[in-house]
Every structure is written in structure tokens, then in C-alpha cells.
Design an enzyme around this catalytic site. Structure first.
Site, short mmCIF file in Angstrom:
data_model
loop_
_atom_site.label_atom_id
_atom_site.label_comp_id
_atom_site.label_asym_id
_atom_site.label_seq_id
_atom_site.Cartn_x
_atom_site.Cartn_y
_atom_site.Cartn_z
N LYS A 157 0.87 -1.17 0.00
CA LYS A 157 0.00 0.00 0.00
C LYS A 157 0.91 1.22 0.00
O LYS A 157 1.68 1.44 0.92
CB LYS A 157 -0.89 0.04 1.24
CG LYS A 157 -1.91 1.16 1.14
CD LYS A 157 -2.27 1.78 2.48
CE LYS A 157 -1.41 2.95 2.85
NZ LYS A 157 -1.60 4.18 2.08
N ALA A 159 1.65 5.46 -0.19
CA ALA A 159 1.05 6.63 0.45
C ALA A 159 -0.06 7.20 -0.44
O ALA A 159 0.04 7.17 -1.66
CB ALA A 159 2.12 7.68 0.71
N GLU A 232 11.45 1.07 9.05
CA GLU A 232 12.32 2.18 8.66
C GLU A 232 11.58 3.45 9.04
O GLU A 232 10.67 3.87 8.32
CB GLU A 232 12.59 2.15 7.15
CG GLU A 232 13.39 0.94 6.68
CD GLU A 232 14.85 1.00 7.08
OE1 GLU A 232 15.29 2.02 7.65
OE2 GLU A 232 15.56 0.02 6.83
N LEU A 233 11.95 4.05 10.17
CA LEU A 233 11.11 5.12 10.74
C LEU A 233 11.79 6.49 10.64
O LEU A 233 12.69 6.69 9.84
CB LEU A 233 10.73 4.73 12.17
CG LEU A 233 10.13 3.32 12.30
CD1 LEU A 233 9.82 2.96 13.74
CD2 LEU A 233 8.89 3.16 11.44
N CYS A 266 14.21 11.13 5.23
CA CYS A 266 14.40 10.67 6.62
C CYS A 266 15.84 10.82 7.07
O CYS A 266 16.10 10.90 8.27
CB CYS A 266 13.96 9.22 6.73
SG CYS A 266 14.79 8.19 5.52
N GLU A 366 11.36 15.97 14.13
CA GLU A 366 11.73 15.86 12.72
C GLU A 366 11.08 17.01 11.94
O GLU A 366 9.88 17.25 12.08
CB GLU A 366 11.19 14.51 12.22
CG GLU A 366 11.78 14.05 10.93
CD GLU A 366 11.32 12.65 10.56
OE1 GLU A 366 10.27 12.19 11.07
OE2 GLU A 366 12.01 12.02 9.75
P1 NAP Z 1 3.40 8.30 7.71
O1 NAP Z 1 2.33 9.26 8.04
O2 NAP Z 1 3.82 7.34 8.75
O3 NAP Z 1 2.90 7.54 6.40
C1 NAP Z 1 3.66 6.53 5.79
C2 NAP Z 1 2.73 5.45 5.27
O4 NAP Z 1 2.00 4.92 6.36
C3 NAP Z 1 1.70 5.95 4.26
O5 NAP Z 1 1.49 4.96 3.30
C4 NAP Z 1 0.47 6.13 5.14
O6 NAP Z 1 -0.74 6.00 4.43
C5 NAP Z 1 0.62 4.96 6.08
N1 NAP Z 1 -0.14 5.14 7.32
C6 NAP Z 1 -0.55 6.28 7.93
N2 NAP Z 1 -1.22 6.00 9.08
C7 NAP Z 1 -1.22 4.64 9.19
C8 NAP Z 1 -1.75 3.73 10.15
N3 NAP Z 1 -2.39 4.15 11.24
N4 NAP Z 1 -1.56 2.40 9.94
C9 NAP Z 1 -0.89 1.97 8.86
N5 NAP Z 1 -0.38 2.78 7.91
C10 NAP Z 1 -0.54 4.10 8.08
O7 NAP Z 1 4.72 9.01 7.25
P2 NAP Z 1 4.88 10.15 6.15
O8 NAP Z 1 4.64 11.44 6.80
O9 NAP Z 1 4.14 9.83 4.93
O10 NAP Z 1 6.40 9.94 5.77
C11 NAP Z 1 7.41 10.61 6.39
C12 NAP Z 1 8.01 9.77 7.49
O11 NAP Z 1 8.64 8.63 6.94
C13 NAP Z 1 9.08 10.52 8.22
O12 NAP Z 1 9.00 10.29 9.60
C14 NAP Z 1 10.35 9.91 7.65
O13 NAP Z 1 11.47 10.06 8.46
C15 NAP Z 1 9.95 8.51 7.43
N6 NAP Z 1 10.82 7.85 6.44
C16 NAP Z 1 11.72 6.94 6.91
C17 NAP Z 1 12.59 6.32 6.03
C18 NAP Z 1 13.58 5.32 6.52
O14 NAP Z 1 14.11 4.59 5.69
N7 NAP Z 1 13.86 5.23 7.80
C19 NAP Z 1 12.54 6.64 4.67
C20 NAP Z 1 11.60 7.58 4.23
C21 NAP Z 1 10.74 8.17 5.14
P3 NAP Z 1 -1.62 7.30 4.03
O15 NAP Z 1 -0.85 8.00 2.99
O16 NAP Z 1 -2.88 6.71 3.56
O17 NAP Z 1 -1.77 8.10 5.30
#
Ligand code: NAP
Length: 465
Positions: A157, A159, A232-233, A266, A366
């Protein structure tokens, strides 16, 4: 669930495409198909799986200009960065096409002559992935490629902001001959699809890239069925500029690390820690380099900094800037915005803040935006203390020409990825991942296929010698 997602261009707010959302029943059906296909795909010869992955990589390369354009339209990053990401995404497929044929077992000397001990590896089953919008191609392929290489089936799934790149890549996997049920996508809201994945006993692993709070909820949700998890957070990368650093190099690498994807990565630098003797020289050179960055639509080839992905992201970045200014930070450049809330676009000009201290939100939360806060330190020990003082442990950077300082920093920084005189350390052939609340497990390198494999041990007894 609503039955469609409107994918909009974050540079203009215009609708690009409306894509269908699967119902819960359809997602259950997709999970069942992935589970059934596992029985077949896991038995496909590793050399054949490798060939199919290579064919997928080839298809992506043949279509890379078109994929990059789709990515820029839905994500906003400059076209050159999108092309770079397509190559980066493909490099994971290439790497794991090779690893597919190197999944080895071993024999262990038994304690008695009548026994043999044999250790083998087998794929863990159906894997579900949830990916973020900031790298819509690479975050998917660095999960899908090792999963398929190991013999697992895969369902993702993407984003809601950026499903199109993922859908295109998966359709190309099917064109390349990978069975339709071996790699599938579903669309929908994370908070709704997530529990369907975690509650399903047919899914044996959840692999997630995204924010730390969502990662924690997925770990909790995976407990009842004892799934494997790779997380990967989030990150909050410190970048340390030691007293003997090469400032020209430090400036150019900090620009790359901080402003790629408008600071929405990230691993991007979130705190710049400069030795107090260098701070004025660094700030001057860095600000001059930042002044050259052009803000605009990523489809314009002269653009360096694209839009912020959405209103929520924009509001969070501006709140951090305002909090820092209220607490005494100084703007060296930037803090300018081009915004239309009705149309739905949000640009932040690259911003540099000086006199930042530990009381400011930007030093802990962040940022995910093009804002570079500069603070100072007196000793390397102090720099390490500041650097380690967040719940995150994903990436850290430092600049020093002294090997003793470099090794000391390496040994004392609690981060999974470290760049020494290097602002862009990520590579498909190296293990990527974080410590502390930045995650669990590694993606990339030889480590990246391990989470998709179970270890099985066979003890053969009663042998005649
Ligand atoms: P996010 O809000 O956690 O969303 C990431 C994914 O999770 C999206 O597909 C989102 O779907 C889904 N999601 C949201 N709420 C959920 C839930 N309750 N249960 C299951 N899935 C859910 O993060 P983001 O803001 O899009 O991305 C940025 C974050 O990703 C930052 O914290 C960044 O540091 C981190 N990141 C980490 C890495 C790494 O390798 N460590 C790499 C890239 C990014 P929807 O779009 O439908 O909400």
C-alpha cells in the site's frame, strides 16, 4: 472507506488522476491471492526469480523518463531527482536479482558421529509493505526486490499522496513476467489498510517505511499474529563540523544532505553542529550556497527545491521556524513562503537559522522541510552528547580531516548510517536502517534479504558410518 483517491500535483494543486480504492473485502481477496501464489512462487528456481527481477529492472530503465515525470507530478521533487530515484530504485532490484542466487545454508559438525546437522533458509511467506510519499519508487523496490528474490510474495500500500509511481512500477513487474499475484498493490487510507494487514494471519511480515508513531502502531498490531517486522522510521540527523573540517566540502555535502527533496527525507540533516571557531565562516559560505537554490515546480529543469508535499507538512515546518524565532534564533536566509491554501500548494524557500539551541522544537522534532538550524559546540564530546540526545538514531554526518576524531565520532554516535565527509551515504549495496526509535532491521546490502528468510535446521540421526 471512500472509493477513490484524488492524486494532486503539490506544485500547483491540480488534480493529476483519481485512482480507485479497494474495499476491505477486495483487500482480503488480494491477501488470499498473495498467500496462494506463495506456494508456487517460493518453488520457482532462484535463477529464474533472478532473471525475472532483471527483466523488471530493464523494463523500468526503458520507461524511466516517463516514471520520473509521474513522480515529479505527484511528489513535487525536481525531475533530475526523480530520475535519480528511478535509478536508485532500480539498483535495489539489480542487487537483489544477484542475491537471489546466493541464499546459502550450511552444515554444522554434529556432536555424535551418527548425526548430521543441516541448516537451510526458506522464504517467510506473504509480505505486506506500507510505503511513504517521499521516495515512492525506492522505498517500494528496496522491500519488493529482496522479498521476491527470497521467494516471498508481496503486496504494497503506497502513500495516498503518491500512489501513481508505485502502480506504474508494479504494472511493469507484471509486464516483465513476474506473476500478478506475486507482486500486488492496493490503494487506501493507511489507518484502514494497516489493520487489515496486521490482523491477517496469512501475512507473515510487515515491512514499513514512514513515521515513528505509525511504525509503533504496526509493531503493536503485528503482535497477535507474531509477524516479522522491519521498520524504517523517522530520523533527526545531526551533522557535525569539527574544528579541522574542510569547509568547502562540508558546505557542498550539507547542501546535498539538507535540501534534496526540499528537505523531505528521513536521512536529511536536521541539526548542524559547528565548532564554535568555525561557525561564522561556515554560516557565511553555507548561506551563499543556499542563496543559489531555485524554488519552483519540479518539472522546470532549473528548479532545485520543489514544494512541500501537503498543508500538514507545511504547517509543521512553519511552526518549528516560528518556535525557534520566538526563542531567539536568527534567520540568515529564507523564511519566505509561496502558498495558496485554496489551490493547495505550499513552497518554503530554503531557510538557514543561526543561534539555535536545545530548547527549540526543531532540535528534537523531525522537520521534514528545507530548514537548516545551526548550533555550536566546544568539544567533540559535547557534539556527541548533543547529537545522541534525541529518540532517533537513523543517520548522522561529520566532517573532519583527522582520522582519530573521525573514528572516535564513528564509535560514539548511536546511528545506523554514518557519513564521514559524505552527505549522501545511501546505496543499494549497503545496509540502511536506524537505531533507537528510528527502526528495526536493515534494508539493502546482504543484510536486506535476511528479514525475508526463515532459518530451518535439520538434524538427521541414526546414521551408519
Ligand atoms: P506516515 O504518516 O507514517 O505515512 C507513511 C505510510 O504509512 C503511508 O502509506 C500512510 O498511508 C501509512 N499510514 C498512515 N497511518 C497509518 C496507520 N495508522 N496504519 C498503517 N499505515 C498508516 O509518514 P509520512 O509522513 O508519509 O512519511 C514521512 C516519514 O517517513 C518521516 O518520519 C520519515 O522520516 C519517514 N521515512 C523513513 C525512512 C527510513 O528509511 N527510515 C525513509 C523515508 C521516510 P496514508 O498515505 O494513507 O496516510
Amino acid at each position: 472507506m471512500s472509493n477513490s483517491i484524488e492524486v494532486k500535483n503539490p506544485a500547483t494543486g491540480e488534480l493529476i488522476k483519481e485512482v480507485g480504492v479497494q474495499t476491505a473485502e477486495e483487500i482480503h481477496h488480494a491477501i488470499e491471492k498473495g498467500h496462494m501464489e506463495f506456494k508456487r512462487w517460493s518453488k520457482v528456481n532462484a535463477h529464474e526469480r533472478s532473471k525475472l527481477l532483471k527483466a523488471w529492472s530493464h523494463k523500468i530503465q526503458e520507461n524511466k523518463e516517463e516514471i520520473a515525470k509521474v513522480m515529479t507530478m505527484e511528489n513535487g521533487k525536481p525531475l533530475s531527482e526523480s530520475l535519480g530515484e528511478v535509478n536508485y530504485a532500480t539498483s535495489y532490484i539489480d542487487w537483489y536479482a544477484e542475491e537471489a542466487i546466493r541464499i546459502y545454508g550450511r552444515t554444522v559438525p554434529a556432536a555424535t558421529e551418527s548425526k548430521r546437522i543441516v541448516v537451510t533458509r526458506q522464504p517467510i511467506g506473504l509480505v505486506a509493505a506500507i510505503t511513504p510519499w517521499n521516495f515512492p519508487a525506492a522505498m517500494m523496490t528496496r522491500k519488493a526486490a529482496p522479498a521476491l528474490a527470497a521467494g516471498c510474495t508481496f503486496i504494497v500500500k503506497a502513500a495516498e499522496d503518491t500512489p501513481l509511481t508505485t502502480m506504474t512500477l508494479i504494472e511493469l513487474a507484471h509486464d516483465a513476467g513476474i506473476p500478478k499475484d506475486a507482486i500486488q498493490y492496493v490503494n487506501g487510507k493507511g489507518s484502514e489498510v494497516g489493520p487489515l494487514f496486521t490482523n491477517s494471519p496469512l501475512i507473515r511480515k510487515i515491512t514499513f517505511t514512514g513515521s515513528t508513531p505509525v511504525g509503533k502502531s504496526l509493531i503493536k498490531g503485528s503482535a497477535d499474529t507474531v509477524k516479522h517486522v522491519t521498520m524504517e522510521l523517522g530520523g533527526h540527523a545531526p551533522l557535525i563540523i569539527a574544528e579541522d573540517a574542510d569547509l568547502v566540502l562540508a558546505v557542498s555535502q550539507t547542501i546535498i544532505s539538507k535540501y534534496r527533496n526540499a528537505g523531505q527525507t528521513c536521512v536529511c540533516v536536521n541539526r548542524i553542529l559547528v565548532h564554535e571557531s568555525l561557525v561564522d565562516a561556515f554560516a557565511e559560505k553555507f548561506t551563499k550556497a543556499v542563496a543559489k537554490l531555485k524554488v519552483g515546480n519540479g518539472l522546470d529543469e532549473t528548479t532545485d527545491i520543489g514544494p512541500i508535499i501537503n498543508e500538514k507538512g507545511f504547517d509543521k515546518i512553519v511552526a518549528q521556524i516560528n518556535d525557534a524565532l520566538e526563542k531567539g534564533a536568527e534567520v540568515l536566509i529564507g523564511n519566505k513562503y509561496q502558498v495558496d491554501r485554496d489551490k493547495g500548494y505550499f513552497f518554503i524557500h530554503p531557510t538557514v537559522l543561526k543561534n539555535v539551541d536545545a530548547s527549540m522544537d526543531i532540535m528534537q522534532e523531525e522537520t521534514f522541510g528545507p530548514v537548516a538550524p545551526i548550533t555550536t559546540f566546544k568539544t567533540i564530546e559535547e557534539a556527541i552528547e548533543i547529537a545522541n540526545n534525541t529518540p532517533y538514531g537513523l543517520a548522522a554526518y561529520f566532517f573532519t580531516e583527522n582520522y582519530k576524531t573521525g573514528m572516535y565520532l564513528h564509535d560514539h554516535l548511536d546511528f545506523g548510517i554514518i557519513g564521514w565527509n559524505d552527505g549522501a551515504p545511501s546505496a543499494a549495496h549497503a545496509p540502511f536502517g536506524g537505531m533507537k526509535e528510528s527502526g528495526l532491521g536493515r534494508e539493502g546490502g546482504i543484510e536486506g534479504i535476511e528479514p525475508y528468510l526463515e532459518t530451518k535446521y535439520l538434524s538427521v540421526g541414526n546414521l551408519v558410518n
